[in-house]
Design an enzyme around this catalytic site. Structure first.
Site, PDB file in Angstrom:
ATOM      1  N   ASP A   8       0.801  -1.230   0.000  1.00  9.58           N
ATOM      2  CA  ASP A   8       0.000   0.000   0.000  1.00  9.58           C
ATOM      3  C   ASP A   8       0.842   1.292   0.000  1.00  9.58           C
ATOM      4  O   ASP A   8       1.486   1.615   1.000  1.00  9.58           O
ATOM      5  CB  ASP A   8      -0.928   0.037   1.214  1.00  9.58           C
ATOM      6  CG  ASP A   8      -1.799  -1.208   1.342  1.00  9.58           C
ATOM      7  OD1 ASP A   8      -1.320  -2.310   0.998  1.00  9.58           O
ATOM      8  OD2 ASP A   8      -2.947  -1.078   1.806  1.00  9.58           O
ATOM      9  N   GLU A  39      -4.400   1.799  -2.940  1.00  9.61           N
ATOM     10  CA  GLU A  39      -5.644   2.246  -2.289  1.00  9.61           C
ATOM     11  C   GLU A  39      -5.457   3.464  -1.380  1.00  9.61           C
ATOM     12  O   GLU A  39      -6.424   4.136  -1.048  1.00  9.61           O
ATOM     13  CB  GLU A  39      -6.274   1.101  -1.477  1.00  9.61           C
ATOM     14  CG  GLU A  39      -5.511   0.755  -0.215  1.00  9.61           C
ATOM     15  CD  GLU A  39      -6.394   0.421   0.976  1.00  9.61           C
ATOM     16  OE1 GLU A  39      -7.621   0.330   0.829  1.00  9.61           O
ATOM     17  OE2 GLU A  39      -5.827   0.281   2.071  1.00  9.61           O
ATOM     18  N   HIS A  68     -10.319   1.254   0.612  1.00  9.90           N
ATOM     19  CA  HIS A  68     -10.307   2.684   0.273  1.00  9.90           C
ATOM     20  C   HIS A  68     -10.336   2.935  -1.241  1.00  9.90           C
ATOM     21  O   HIS A  68     -10.019   4.050  -1.683  1.00  9.90           O
ATOM     22  CB  HIS A  68      -9.085   3.372   0.892  1.00  9.90           C
ATOM     23  CG  HIS A  68      -9.171   3.478   2.378  1.00  9.90           C
ATOM     24  ND1 HIS A  68     -10.215   4.125   3.005  1.00  9.90           N
ATOM     25  CD2 HIS A  68      -8.380   3.001   3.369  1.00  9.90           C
ATOM     26  CE1 HIS A  68     -10.050   4.053   4.314  1.00  9.90           C
ATOM     27  NE2 HIS A  68      -8.956   3.366   4.573  1.00  9.90           N
ATOM     28  N   HIS A 153      -6.769  -8.297   0.678  1.00  7.72           N
ATOM     29  CA  HIS A 153      -6.767  -7.068   1.465  1.00  7.72           C
ATOM     30  C   HIS A 153      -7.628  -7.301   2.706  1.00  7.72           C
ATOM     31  O   HIS A 153      -8.854  -7.158   2.656  1.00  7.72           O
ATOM     32  CB  HIS A 153      -7.329  -5.948   0.582  1.00  7.72           C
ATOM     33  CG  HIS A 153      -6.996  -4.592   1.068  1.00  7.72           C
ATOM     34  ND1 HIS A 153      -5.777  -3.997   0.846  1.00  7.72           N
ATOM     35  CD2 HIS A 153      -7.714  -3.702   1.799  1.00  7.72           C
ATOM     36  CE1 HIS A 153      -5.772  -2.791   1.394  1.00  7.72           C
ATOM     37  NE2 HIS A 153      -6.932  -2.591   1.984  1.00  7.72           N
TER      38      HIS A 153
HETATM   39 FE   LIG Z   1      -3.957   0.352   2.958  1.00 12.00          FE
HETATM   40 FE   LIG Z   2      -7.019  -1.022   3.379  1.00 10.88          FE
END
Ligand SMILES: [Fe+2]
Ligand SMILES: [Fe+2]
Length: 260
Positions: A8, A39, A68, A153
């Site tokens: 991420d 994200e 997200h 995720h």
């Molecule tokens: Fe994240």
């Molecule tokens: Fe996340």
């Protein structure tokens, strides 16, 4: 064939680290394909078309998302035109975007999917077990993929490990994202699937999961209503590198941390 998965990317700092670190790493380590979880790339929450272009210039080929995915609302109308972005697939059919991406590289056909966990992720979704199995079968049987790479995720280590064993022998590699702290359990499972519970995040070293320490303390220690802000300062890029043989089977997996 060597694949790099980047955990991420958080905010401006995370994007700067990718721009600074990835081009040299891609060259020195002979990386053929880069998959990046984006994200959190837009100010810590969400993504945008502009950011996909920016990270593409830095060397990222395919992008995955998470809870997200659409925290930046503009991305809801942008995502459908981006054929290198895959969003979580175990969601409502009303979500725009792709259930999977396929890339042909080094003589292999590689499918990439993204799923969310059902425990404490904040978005209610369908079973990641059923959906990942269905998509893996579809990618292999109907789309003739040699390899299937899964970005799972999810919040809990138990759900992530369970999906790893569930897909062991079916998927090529199951990579955990979302918790932003790299785990030291990168390995090949008994039936040949590469696995790591979480490959970590890309952003500021001194931070709370990539977010500013002061605002995180205000929220978590003092229960004050503050908006999370991405942290800045010296950064690092976390992820995993893995190799596939000529049949698309994984031969090695190794986590990495690269500092700016
Ligand atoms: Fe994240
Ligand atoms: Fe996340």
């Amino acid at each position: 064939m060597r694949i790099c998965f980047i955990g991420d990317v958080v905010g401006n700092c995370g994007r700067r680290v990718v721009r600074d670190v990835l081009p040299g790493m891609r060259q020195s380590l002979d990386i053929d394909l880069v998959i990046c979880n984006a994200e959190n790339a837009a100010h810590g929450l969400g993504c945008s078309e502009k950011i996909i272009t920016e990270l593409g210039y830095a060397g990222c080929d395919i992008f995955t998302l998470g809870n997200h995915a659409f925290s930046n609302y503009d991305f809801i109308r942008q995502i459908s035109s981006l054929d290198n972005v895959v969003r979580p697939s175990n969601v409502s059919s009303e979500w725009p975007g792709r259930d999977y991406c396929i890339v042909d590289r080094c003589g292999l056909r590689i499918g990439i999917i993204n799923l969310m966990g059902q425990i404490n992720v904040g978005i209610s979704c369908d079973s990641p077990f059923d959906k990942s199995e269905a998509l893996t079968v579809l990618l292999k049987d109907k789309e003739h993929c040699d390899s299937v790479i899964v970005d799972f995720h999810a919040e809990t280590t138990s759900e992530k490990q369970a999906l790893g064993y569930f897909l062991d022998g079916m998927a090529t590699c199951v990579i955990g994202t979302h918790t932003h702290v790299q785990t030291s359990d990168d390995r090949i499972l008994p039936n040949g699937t590469g696995y790591i519970t979480d490959c970590g995040m890309t952003g500021a070293v001194d931070s709370v999961l990539g977010m500013d320490i002061e605002t995180s303390l205000a929220r978590l220690a003092y229960k004050m209503p503050r908006r999370y802000e991405p942290a800045d300062g010296p950064g690092f890029m976390n992820g995993v590198l893995f190799d596939l043989d000529g049949n698309g089977r994984i031969t090695s997996i190794k986590r990495f941390t690269e500092y700016e």
